[in-house]
Design a protein around this motif. Structure first.
Motif, PDB file in Angstrom:
ATOM      1  N   LEU A 184       0.796  -1.235   0.000  1.00 17.22           N
ATOM      2  CA  LEU A 184       0.000   0.000   0.000  1.00 17.22           C
ATOM      3  C   LEU A 184       0.828   1.283   0.000  1.00 17.22           C
ATOM      4  N   GLY A 185       2.144   1.148   0.186  1.00 12.44           N
ATOM      5  CA  GLY A 185       2.952   2.358   0.287  1.00 12.44           C
ATOM      6  C   GLY A 185       2.628   3.119   1.569  1.00 12.44           C
ATOM      7  N   GLU A 186       2.953   4.395   1.597  1.00  6.95           N
ATOM      8  CA  GLU A 186       2.726   5.211   2.787  1.00  6.95           C
ATOM      9  C   GLU A 186       1.256   5.318   3.159  1.00  6.95           C
ATOM     10  N   ASP A 187       0.378   5.040   2.215  1.00  7.53           N
ATOM     11  CA  ASP A 187      -1.059   5.183   2.473  1.00  7.53           C
ATOM     12  C   ASP A 187      -1.578   4.251   3.559  1.00  7.53           C
ATOM     13  N   PHE A 188      -0.835   3.166   3.848  1.00  6.31           N
ATOM     14  CA  PHE A 188      -1.345   2.254   4.880  1.00  6.31           C
ATOM     15  C   PHE A 188      -1.449   2.971   6.224  1.00  6.31           C
ATOM     16  N   MET A 189      -0.568   3.922   6.467  1.00  7.78           N
ATOM     17  CA  MET A 189      -0.606   4.685   7.721  1.00  7.78           C
ATOM     18  C   MET A 189      -1.878   5.528   7.784  1.00  7.78           C
ATOM     19  N   LEU A 228       0.326  13.303   7.705  1.00  4.32           N
ATOM     20  CA  LEU A 228      -1.024  12.911   8.112  1.00  4.32           C
ATOM     21  C   LEU A 228      -1.869  14.138   8.424  1.00  4.32           C
ATOM     22  N   GLN A 229      -1.296  15.059   9.167  1.00  3.63           N
ATOM     23  CA  GLN A 229      -2.029  16.262   9.560  1.00  3.63           C
ATOM     24  C   GLN A 229      -2.417  17.087   8.332  1.00  3.63           C
ATOM     25  N   ALA A 230      -1.544  17.144   7.338  1.00  4.11           N
ATOM     26  CA  ALA A 230      -1.831  17.907   6.124  1.00  4.11           C
ATOM     27  C   ALA A 230      -3.000  17.306   5.351  1.00  4.11           C
TER      28      ALA A 230
END
Length: 382
Positions: A184-189, A228-230
């Protein structure tokens, strides 16, 4: 026998001494009963402990008395991890987790859920199909959603905060190349935090990791949280695992991380706190459970207790860290020990099996170490 004035005075002194000693014992007993870690920190932060399966199943053991006296927050060491709760797809086993939650509620504890997404104890089916092939991003996303919604939803309103993702950033600040990241790349977070928020909008959501005083990891975690905040993703706190040694990390670097994470507008938590006194096979090993080292006698030097000079270093080190936590108590919401007494600690078996370590604040017989009272007295000064 004739009673003389001299005998009368002597008997009076003896009787008075006995009464004073008895009164002293009562006062001492009352003092010990009245002063605890949780009371010392009640206006500062929660003080917590991790519970193992043994604690959860044997709730009458003496160490649980220590827990109830000194701690006001609990986290399950292993029994809420995905591999424990959903070993096979769609088959949820909540027996141990339910007991853990019930204990926390019955004893008015602040309950923390640990952990929803972690590469190390995720069941293999999470990432493969029936033929053993790696699943698509869509399938993994759905599996994450189903797991998180089911677990968080079950304990909605009971668990105060969740370690949503555990140990996803490496010490150099780059992403760990886990299966979650690979598919999923960074999107899993982002997805993990999104699903947890959907399941319980009122629960606090945390990121948790080891070696968080490491400058490279600090930079990587700050970057990840800002991202994440952005995107408008809710993240409430950062857990700094406190797996420390007598020499590392430095107080200065640990403080820099507390400040850097707090500057993100989130709460900081000291999680998984323990202080190993044993020699490390290599410096600053963090807490990567995949690391194992062959047993060597030289790495297990204190089988019969700690020498006075090592005990002194242990006490000074704990005092230095608790002073740091107290100096920044306005930024820290919780400090959690990874176990109750030394016999509980995973450090007895990691990274070298068969060792005897002394990393917690209570001895194997559940008596408090001398530093406990020192910490309590320190807290009273703040």
């Amino acid at each position: 026998m004739k009673t003389t004035k001299k005998h009368t005075i002597k008997n009076t002194i003896i009787l008075s001494t006995i009464l004073l000693l008895g009164l002293g014992c009562i006062v001492k007993k009352d003092k010990e009963a009245a002063v605890s870690l949780k009371e010392a920190f009640k206006d500062k932060f929660h003080i917590g402990a991790a519970l193992s399966a043994n604690h959860i199943n044997n709730q009458s053991q003496p160490s649980m008395g220590v827990l109830n006296t000194h701690f006001n927050s609990i986290v399950a060491e292993n029994n809420m991890k995905s591999g424990m709760i959903q070993l096979r797809e769609g088959e949820f086993n909540f027996d141990m987790a339910d007991k853990f939650i019930a204990y926390g509620e019955a004893n008015d504890m602040h309950i923390v859920g640990h952990t929803l997404i972690w590469h190390s104890q995720a069941p293999r089916w999470f990432f493969t199909d029936n033929d053993g092939n790696q699943v698509t991003p869509e399938v993994l996303t759905q599996r994450m959603k189903d797991h998180i919604h089911t677990v968080v939803g079950r304990y909605k309103g009971k668990v105060k905060g969740w370690d949503v993702v555990n140990e996803a950033i490496l010490d150099d600040g780059s992403w760990r190349k886990s299966k979650f990241y690979e598919i999923l790349g960074e999107d899993f977070m982002k997805l993990a935090f999104q699903f947890a928020h959907e399941a319980d909008p009122d629960a606090e959501l945390y990121y948790n990791d080891f070696s968080m005083a490491n400058p490279g990891k600090r930079e990587g975690v700050v970057k990840m949280v800002k991202n994440l905040q952005a995107q408008g993703i809710k993240i409430d706190g950062i857990g700094m695992q406190g797996h420390i040694g007598l020499e590392y990390p430095t107080i200065d670097e640990f403080e820099k991380s507390i400040l850097a994470y707090s500057d993100l507008g989130v709460t900081v938590m000291i999680t998984e706190l323990d202080l190993s006194v044993l020699p490390s096979p290599r410096r600053d090993m963090g807490a990567d459970v995949a690391t194992n080292v062959e047993y060597q006698q030289s790495l297990n030097p204190y089988t019969d207790g700690l020498p006075d000079d090592v005990q002194k270093k242990f006490d000074e080190r704990y005092m230095a860290f608790f002073k740091l936590f107290l100096d920044h108590h306005d930024k820290i919401s919780r400090v959690t020990l990874w176990g109750i007494n030394d016999g509980d600690s995973w450090k007895n078996g990691w990274p070298v099996r068969g060792r005897t370590d002394y990393p917690l604040l209570f001895n194997r017989d559940n008596t408090p170490k001398s530093v406990v009272n020192d910490i309590i007295e320190l807290a009273a000064k703040y």
